[in-house]
Scaffold this active site. Structure first.
Site, PDB file in Angstrom:
ATOM      1  N   GLU A   1       0.986  -1.329  -0.017  1.00 31.68           N
ATOM      2  CA  GLU A   1       0.029   0.014  -0.194  1.00 31.68           C
ATOM      3  C   GLU A   1       0.755   1.181  -0.023  1.00 31.68           C
ATOM      4  O   GLU A   1       1.917   1.454   0.777  1.00 31.68           O
ATOM      5  CB  GLU A   1      -0.979   0.243   1.183  1.00 31.68           C
ATOM      6  CG  GLU A   1      -1.924   1.359   1.199  1.00 31.68           C
ATOM      7  CD  GLU A   1      -2.634   1.050   2.459  1.00 31.68           C
ATOM      8  OE1 GLU A   1      -3.158   0.048   2.968  1.00 31.68           O
ATOM      9  OE2 GLU A   1      -3.496   2.360   2.850  1.00 31.68           O
TER      10      GLU A   1
ATOM     11  N   LYS B   1      -7.104  -0.334  12.197  1.00 31.81           N
ATOM     12  CA  LYS B   1      -6.438  -0.782  10.590  1.00 31.81           C
ATOM     13  C   LYS B   1      -5.388   0.083  10.337  1.00 31.81           C
ATOM     14  O   LYS B   1      -4.141  -0.414   9.821  1.00 31.81           O
ATOM     15  CB  LYS B   1      -7.375  -0.942   9.656  1.00 31.81           C
ATOM     16  CG  LYS B   1      -6.981  -1.560   8.422  1.00 31.81           C
ATOM     17  CD  LYS B   1      -6.306  -0.642   7.379  1.00 31.81           C
ATOM     18  CE  LYS B   1      -5.824  -1.415   6.159  1.00 31.81           C
ATOM     19  NZ  LYS B   1      -5.127  -0.424   4.980  1.00 31.81           N
TER      20      LYS B   1
ATOM     21  N   ASP C   1       4.814 -13.692  12.319  1.00 34.18           N
ATOM     22  CA  ASP C   1       3.393 -14.131  12.311  1.00 34.18           C
ATOM     23  C   ASP C   1       2.499 -12.995  12.561  1.00 34.18           C
ATOM     24  O   ASP C   1       1.859 -12.511  13.668  1.00 34.18           O
ATOM     25  CB  ASP C   1       2.942 -15.236  13.347  1.00 34.18           C
ATOM     26  CG  ASP C   1       1.720 -15.880  13.037  1.00 34.18           C
ATOM     27  OD1 ASP C   1       0.771 -15.279  12.420  1.00 34.18           O
ATOM     28  OD2 ASP C   1       1.446 -16.935  13.343  1.00 34.18           O
TER      29      ASP C   1
ATOM     30  N   HIS D   1      -2.378  10.189  -0.869  1.00 34.39           N
ATOM     31  CA  HIS D   1      -2.528   8.849  -1.343  1.00 34.39           C
ATOM     32  C   HIS D   1      -2.479   8.908  -2.851  1.00 34.39           C
ATOM     33  O   HIS D   1      -1.859   7.943  -3.405  1.00 34.39           O
ATOM     34  CB  HIS D   1      -3.916   8.363  -1.077  1.00 34.39           C
ATOM     35  CG  HIS D   1      -3.713   7.226  -0.062  1.00 34.39           C
ATOM     36  ND1 HIS D   1      -3.477   5.733  -0.579  1.00 34.39           N
ATOM     37  CD2 HIS D   1      -4.112   6.932   1.256  1.00 34.39           C
ATOM     38  CE1 HIS D   1      -3.544   4.956   0.348  1.00 34.39           C
ATOM     39  NE2 HIS D   1      -3.791   5.570   1.531  1.00 34.39           N
TER      40      HIS D   1
END
Ligand code: NAD
Length: 418
Positions: free
Chosen positions: A80, A256, A272, A369
């Protein structure tokens, strides 16, 4: 003194950036060669099943991080755009007031043993606790290496759950896993205890597995983001935080953003990340789903950020010990223990959250972005080489970042070059 405060890192070529990382982290020529190669297929084939090919993910280096007075360059593997830039930028802002301070608990993981077919759960609980020392001894027999390092099973807890299938007695083994993530170590111990627990309780054991809700293995980071650097964004971020604190719809996206940063470092070090993800969100939900970060405004009017979450990560064991690039990523980080690593991860999570809230509360997230996203769109439209940046720049200036427009611009540029 080496510093991670590097201005204009993004303007450098890949080779120039590599040179800086190499010098900062004292990488050797063989490390550089390793980083340039794809993962050996034999290693890949031993890591998972049914291997066919490899998936490439870019690794960027976040700069400017100062954590507990130590400078870090932080490798982040992520597809991203904006994440690496945002982390570096937030770290730069925090540096003005001394960077991040971070602490962590002992690396204590929980393993669960599920005992069923028990009519008298409190008697079972009593018998298990009465035999605690023997259970701890059996568990520790499984991992002399861990015990020799000061780790191993430290305590036993017993919970009674009221279920549709009758009472369940759940034994928690509390294991200090030192510098490992600890799943294998804990699972092995949990399995070894099952027959003994069946014996003393008369019940039947089904599951023997660690819990990813690692409430005893917490990392906390704290930083001041000065008003002199961010101006009125202080109030904007404070309002954004309060929104996340009270609304689970917002908190999910807020968290998030935190995990954007943490996961990227976990992937770069072959840790992990699903385990840390699961633990983080469950921790956020313990008293009703909410923000993993907290913000306050101090007497000077500066914004103060705080994060607290379970971070089960290893600097030994699992794929982090077998993947050559993961080992080099750890070398870049120059991290010596799992606890130090968890403190870096908490700091990255806080930095990422601050950067996202700052963008959201001011100009919005799309502008930053879009310039990066525009390059992806240009590639999708078929641009290659120099044309990628040219097409992207035109789309951003026109505020039309779309594949159809990228195709038109590309066509025009190609015709002009003919
Ligand atoms: P591991 O078993 O590969 O390594 C840990 C072992 O290394 C310890 O048991 C110890 O004997 C030894 N060791 C040597 N030096 C050490 C040190 N300084 N500190 C601690 N241990 C040291 O790895 P692990 O961390 O037990 O397991 C991690 C793996 O388990 C990950 O790959 C993870 O994906 C996987 N896993 C996760 C889950 C889950 O999260 N629910 C479940 C099963 C497996």
């Amino acid at each position: 003194m080496k510093t991670s405060r590097i201005s204009g890192f993004y303007n450098l070529s890949i080779e120039e950036r590599m040179k800086i990382v190499r010098e900062f982290s004292q990488l050797e020529e063989k490390d550089i060669e390793e980083l340039k190669k794809p993962l050996d297929m034999d290693i890949a084939n031993r890591m998972i099943e049914n291997v066919v090919y490899l998936m490439d993910v870019p690794v960027g280096i976040a700069t400017n991080f100062l954590i507990n007075g130590k400078d870090y360059l932080i490798p982040m593997a992520i597809e991203e755009p904006s994440v690496v830039a945002a982390a570096s930028n937030a770290a730069k802002v925090a540096r003005a007031k001394g960077g991040f301070r971070a602490i962590s608990t002992e690396p204590l993981m929980i393993g669960q043993i599920q005992v069923v077919n028990i009519k008298d759960p409190y008697s079972a609980k009593f018998k298990i606790l009465e035999n605690k020392q023997e259970l701890i001894r059996i568990a520790n027999e499984q991992d002399p290496v861990l015990v020799s390092l000061g780790g191993g099973c430290k305590d036993i807890e017993v919970r009674i759950l009221d279920t549709k299938l009758g009472p369940m007695v759940i034994v928690h083994i509390i294991v200090d896993v030192r510098d490992a993530m600890g799943a294998n170590a804990v699972n092995t111990m949990a399995e070894s205890l099952a027959p003994y627990i069946e014996d003393i309780t008369g019940g039947k054991v089904y599951l023997r597995i660690l819990s990813n809700l690692a409430v005893y293995r917490l990392a906390r980071a704290w930083a001041v983001f000065p008003r002199s650097e961010i101006g009125d964004a202080v109030e904007g971020i404070y309002h954004a935080y309060e929104f996340a604190r009270v609304d689970p719809f917002r908190a999910t996206t807020h968290n998030k953003g935190i995990m954007n940063g943490i996961d990227a470092v976990l992937i770069a070090t072959a840790n992990d990340w699903r385990a840390v993800e699961a633990g983080a969100h469950a921790y956020a939900a313990l008293n009703g789903y909410t923000s993993l970060t907290h913000y306050e405004i101090n007497n000077e009017g500066d914004l103060v950020g705080y994060i607290e979450l379970p971070v089960a990560v290893g600097t030994v064991g699992g794929a982090s010990s077998t993947h050559p690039k993961a080992k080099i990523a750890r070398k870049i980080l120059n991290v010596s223990s799992a606890r130090e690593f968890s403190e870096i991860l908490a700091s990255v999570g806080l930095a990422q959250n601050f950067a996202a809230l700052r963008a959201l509360a001011t100009e919005g997230i799309q502008r930053g972005h879009m310039s990066l996203h525009a390059r992806n769109i240009a590639i999708m439209a078929g641009a290659t080489g120099d044309l990628i940046d040219k097409v992207a720049e035109i789309m951003v200036s026109e505020k039309k970042v779309r594949v159809d427009r990228a195709r038109e611009i590309l066509e025009k540029l190609k015709n002009e070059n003919r």
